[in-house]
Design a protein around this motif. Sequence first.
Motif, PDB file in Angstrom:
ATOM      1  N   LEU A  26      16.524 -24.774  30.246  1.00  0.00           N
ATOM      2  CA  LEU A  26      16.600 -24.705  28.787  1.00  0.00           C
ATOM      3  C   LEU A  26      16.355 -26.095  28.219  1.00  0.00           C
ATOM      4  CD1 LEU A  26      19.738 -22.473  28.098  1.00  0.00           C
ATOM      5  CD2 LEU A  26      17.350 -21.872  27.738  1.00  0.00           C
ATOM      6  N   PRO A  27      15.528 -26.191  27.173  1.00  0.00           N
ATOM      7  CA  PRO A  27      15.293 -27.493  26.566  1.00  0.00           C
ATOM      8  C   PRO A  27      16.524 -27.941  25.786  1.00  0.00           C
ATOM      9  CG  PRO A  27      14.227 -25.796  25.272  1.00  0.00           C
ATOM     10  CD  PRO A  27      14.788 -25.120  26.507  1.00  0.00           C
ATOM     11  N   ALA A  28      16.830 -29.226  25.839  1.00  0.00           N
ATOM     12  CA  ALA A  28      17.997 -29.743  25.125  1.00  0.00           C
ATOM     13  C   ALA A  28      17.727 -31.160  24.647  1.00  0.00           C
ATOM     14  CB  ALA A  28      19.220 -29.725  26.026  1.00  0.00           C
ATOM     15  N   PRO A  38      17.023 -26.925  20.720  1.00  0.00           N
ATOM     16  CA  PRO A  38      16.106 -26.590  19.632  1.00  0.00           C
ATOM     17  C   PRO A  38      15.957 -25.068  19.526  1.00  0.00           C
ATOM     18  CG  PRO A  38      15.145 -28.228  21.100  1.00  0.00           C
ATOM     19  CD  PRO A  38      16.388 -27.724  21.751  1.00  0.00           C
ATOM     20  N   ARG A  39      16.118 -24.548  18.342  1.00  0.00           N
ATOM     21  CA  ARG A  39      16.133 -23.102  18.128  1.00  0.00           C
ATOM     22  C   ARG A  39      14.798 -22.445  18.456  1.00  0.00           C
ATOM     23  NH1 ARG A  39      14.907 -20.111  13.554  1.00  0.00           N
ATOM     24  NH2 ARG A  39      14.626 -22.052  12.440  1.00  0.00           N
ATOM     25  N   ALA A  44      11.405 -18.939  21.806  1.00  0.00           N
ATOM     26  CA  ALA A  44      10.132 -18.727  22.500  1.00  0.00           C
ATOM     27  C   ALA A  44      10.369 -18.381  23.964  1.00  0.00           C
ATOM     28  CB  ALA A  44       9.262 -19.974  22.381  1.00  0.00           C
ATOM     29  N   ARG A  45      11.338 -19.038  24.605  1.00  0.00           N
ATOM     30  CA  ARG A  45      11.658 -18.716  26.006  1.00  0.00           C
ATOM     31  C   ARG A  45      12.195 -17.313  26.146  1.00  0.00           C
ATOM     32  NH1 ARG A  45      12.506 -22.990  30.318  1.00  0.00           N
ATOM     33  NH2 ARG A  45      11.354 -24.694  29.406  1.00  0.00           N
ATOM     34  N   ALA A  50       9.163 -16.394  16.092  1.00  0.00           N
ATOM     35  CA  ALA A  50       9.855 -16.809  14.874  1.00  0.00           C
ATOM     36  C   ALA A  50       8.949 -16.592  13.670  1.00  0.00           C
ATOM     37  CB  ALA A  50      10.253 -18.272  14.977  1.00  0.00           C
ATOM     38  N   ALA A  51       9.560 -16.518  12.501  1.00  0.00           N
ATOM     39  CA  ALA A  51       8.796 -16.371  11.256  1.00  0.00           C
ATOM     40  C   ALA A  51       8.007 -17.644  10.997  1.00  0.00           C
ATOM     41  CB  ALA A  51       9.743 -16.091  10.097  1.00  0.00           C
TER      42      ALA A  51
END
Length: 63
Positions: A26-28, A38-39, A44-45, A50-51
Amino acid sequence: MTIADAARVLGVDVRTVSRAMQNGDLPALRVGRRFLLPRLPLLARLGVEAADTASGAPAADPR
C-alpha cells in the motif's frame, strides 16, 4: 486517509494495513510522525474509479 480510515474501508485490522504499508503493498506518505495513505492510489488498487475532480463528473459505471 489515516491508517484507521483505510482499515475501516478495507474491513481489516489497523495492523494489517500497517504491515501492507511496510511491505510496500500500500502506498503511504510520512507527514511528521503520522503515516497517511493517498486516497486515489488506494482506490485505484481496489479497482475503484474515482470521480473526475476537475469537472465534478462521476466516474464511468464499471458494470
